[in-house]
Scaffold this motif. Structure first.
Motif, mmCIF file in Angstrom:
data_model
loop_
_atom_site.group_PDB
_atom_site.id
_atom_site.type_symbol
_atom_site.label_atom_id
_atom_site.label_comp_id
_atom_site.label_asym_id
_atom_site.label_seq_id
_atom_site.Cartn_x
_atom_site.Cartn_y
_atom_site.Cartn_z
ATOM 1 N N ASP A 43 -43.904 -114.088 -24.661
ATOM 2 C CA ASP A 43 -42.818 -113.157 -24.356
ATOM 3 C C ASP A 43 -41.529 -113.548 -25.077
ATOM 4 N N LEU A 44 -41.298 -114.840 -25.238
ATOM 5 C CA LEU A 44 -40.104 -115.277 -25.955
ATOM 6 C C LEU A 44 -40.191 -114.951 -27.437
ATOM 7 N N GLY A 45 -41.400 -114.928 -27.967
ATOM 8 C CA GLY A 45 -41.585 -114.637 -29.384
ATOM 9 C C GLY A 45 -42.389 -115.661 -30.130
ATOM 10 N N PHE A 46 -42.910 -116.671 -29.442
ATOM 11 C CA PHE A 46 -43.743 -117.685 -30.086
ATOM 12 C C PHE A 46 -45.179 -117.205 -30.233
ATOM 13 N N TYR A 47 -45.900 -117.835 -31.121
ATOM 14 C CA TYR A 47 -47.348 -117.717 -31.200
ATOM 15 C C TYR A 47 -47.860 -119.076 -31.654
ATOM 16 N N THR A 48 -49.153 -119.208 -31.824
ATOM 17 C CA THR A 48 -49.754 -120.525 -32.051
ATOM 18 C C THR A 48 -49.048 -121.312 -33.143
ATOM 19 N N HIS A 49 -48.848 -120.697 -34.303
ATOM 20 C CA HIS A 49 -48.300 -121.429 -35.439
ATOM 21 C C HIS A 49 -46.851 -121.853 -35.212
ATOM 22 N N THR A 50 -46.030 -120.941 -34.746
ATOM 23 C CA THR A 50 -44.619 -121.277 -34.598
ATOM 24 C C THR A 50 -44.391 -122.271 -33.462
ATOM 25 N N TRP A 51 -45.155 -122.155 -32.390
ATOM 26 C CA TRP A 51 -44.996 -123.119 -31.297
ATOM 27 C C TRP A 51 -45.434 -124.506 -31.743
ATOM 28 N N ASP A 52 -46.622 -124.610 -32.307
ATOM 29 C CA ASP A 52 -47.152 -125.928 -32.639
ATOM 30 C C ASP A 52 -46.355 -126.624 -33.730
#
Length: 399
Positions: free
Chosen positions: A238-247
């Motif tokens: 919901d904030l806008g992260f996904y696997t690549h950007t979070w990790d």
């Protein structure tokens, strides 16, 4: 950068960013739905509308294979509206179940009837693994495509995997010299966030103002995206992260196992002085780079840190409020419109390639430093409908 105990190896294989590769050398049982391996922005408007309205995609979930909840549903489980949308895009039952679903919802006996069980066996799967009755994970789940044997690649082709969808490439546009699009929304101080964002961060992800403003201090950030609790993962989406950007930007790959480092990631880790023994939880010795401020890192070390989504202010542990301009509503961490800083030497990735750039196509001329200066992100997800991903991902997360 000290590593933390990873909770699962199964999540590792979904986190790669490599260039789109030709499938001509691969052999599949069905025609390739090539449109699925194009960025969302490249699709015709009609196809975009079908993907959004009938299949529930948004740009981020289309641009990351396996992220959309719909992709964890087999053809037989699709509603008539969803099946109609898939057909309009160009799928058949065979191409959907193979290239999109990869038979993950089938029973072990169903796999045999479908003629694909042997492919899973060649990839290390057993009935016990498939039915989640053992605690061990399948070794190939924690490998990049380049780490698979030729026989394993052929088996993966048999269930419609190839380099692009096995490594889950990031097709989101990324003009910056960072490996993935910069999550600008995360670099706004707590008191600059709107009430909705604060509510998601606090109630779904356990952030406090202090922990939000001091990156790397929240326990939540010690986990990979797929090892977040389901509510935390939904909050991150919901904030806008996904696997690549979070990790990359939040975890900096700290929760990866050493064996999962490959190509440019391994170059980055080793350039910073890490060894396998240092990376273990009980290590007492750490590389010299760990005690250096950013200004003392070599150009090669800065390039390595950049590949892990560090920049000076994050590396030095400065709170966001120290590098945020309240008058302009922008952070001041990185020049938004300049070339790659001269003191970052991406040539260390000349052989392996870097974040989607092919070997031999790496250097300052390729990159411009854009993204961090923006006060908003075009990849922000505002709908919580992707919360269903938390449920669907359970089939692939063997803890």
């Amino acid at each position: 950068m000290r590593p933390f105990t990873p909770t699962s190896t199964a999540a590792i294989a979904v986190l790669a960013s490599v260039a789109s590769s030709s499938v001509s050398a691969d052999t599949f049982p069905f025609p390739t739905p090539s449109f699925r391996y194009e960025p969302f922005s490249s699709l015709a408007t009609t196809s975009q509308n079908i993907a959004e309205e009938k299949l529930g995609y948004v740009e981020v979930t289309w641009n990351n294979h396996g992220l959309a909840p719909i992709e964890h549903t087999g053809w037989a489980g699709l509603s008539s509206n969803e099946r109609d949308g898939a057909s309009l895009l160009g799928y058949t039952q065979d191409t959907w179940d193979c290239f999109i679903h990869h038979y993950e919802g089938y029973t072990w006996d169903d796999l045999a009837e479908k003629g694909v069980q042997t492919h899973f066996i060649d990839l290390g799967w057993t009935q016990a693994h498939w039915e989640h009755t053992v605690d061990t994970t399948v070794s190939t789940d924690a490998r990049w495509w380049g780490q698979l044997t030729d026989n394993e690649k052929r088996a993966a082709n048999g269930i419609c995997y190839f380099k692009d969808n096995w490594d889950k490439i990031d097709m989101n546009p990324n003009p910056s010299f960072f490996p993935h699009p910069v999550p600008n929304f995360r670099y706004r101080p707590w008191d600059e966030l709107d009430a909705v964002t604060q509510n998601v961060a606090a109630n779904m992800m356990n952030y406090t103002e202090d922990k939000w403003d001091s990156l790397g201090t929240s326990v939540t950030e010690k986990n990979t995206f797929l090892n977040l609790r389901s509510e935390q993962r939904a909050g991150a989406l919901d904030l806008g992260f996904y696997t690549h950007t979070w990790d990359c930007f939040m975890n900096h790959y700290l929760s990866y196992y050493w064996s999962s480092f490959h190509e440019d990631l391994k170059v980055a880790i080793e350039t910073l002085g890490w060894t396998e023994s240092m990376w273990s939880d009980d290590a007492e010795v750490y590389p010299a780079s760990e005690s250096k401020p950013w200004s003392d890192l070599t150009p090669e070390e800065k390039a390595a840190a950049t590949r892990l989504c560090y920049f000076e202010e994050i590396w030095n542990g400065q709170p966001i409020v120290d590098w945020y301009d309240y008058e302009t509503g922008m952070n001041t961490a990185v020049t938004a419109d300049g070339p790659l800083p001269k003191d970052i030497d991406l040539e260390i990735f000349e052989t392996t390639g870097y974040a989607g750039k092919a070997p031999g196509d790496v250097g300052a001329s390729v990159y411009t430093a854009t993204g961090l200066g923006s006060s908003s992100s075009s990849y922000r997800i505002v709908s919580s409908s992707v919360f269903a991903l938390a449920l669907s991902i359970g089939a692939t997360l063997l803890v």
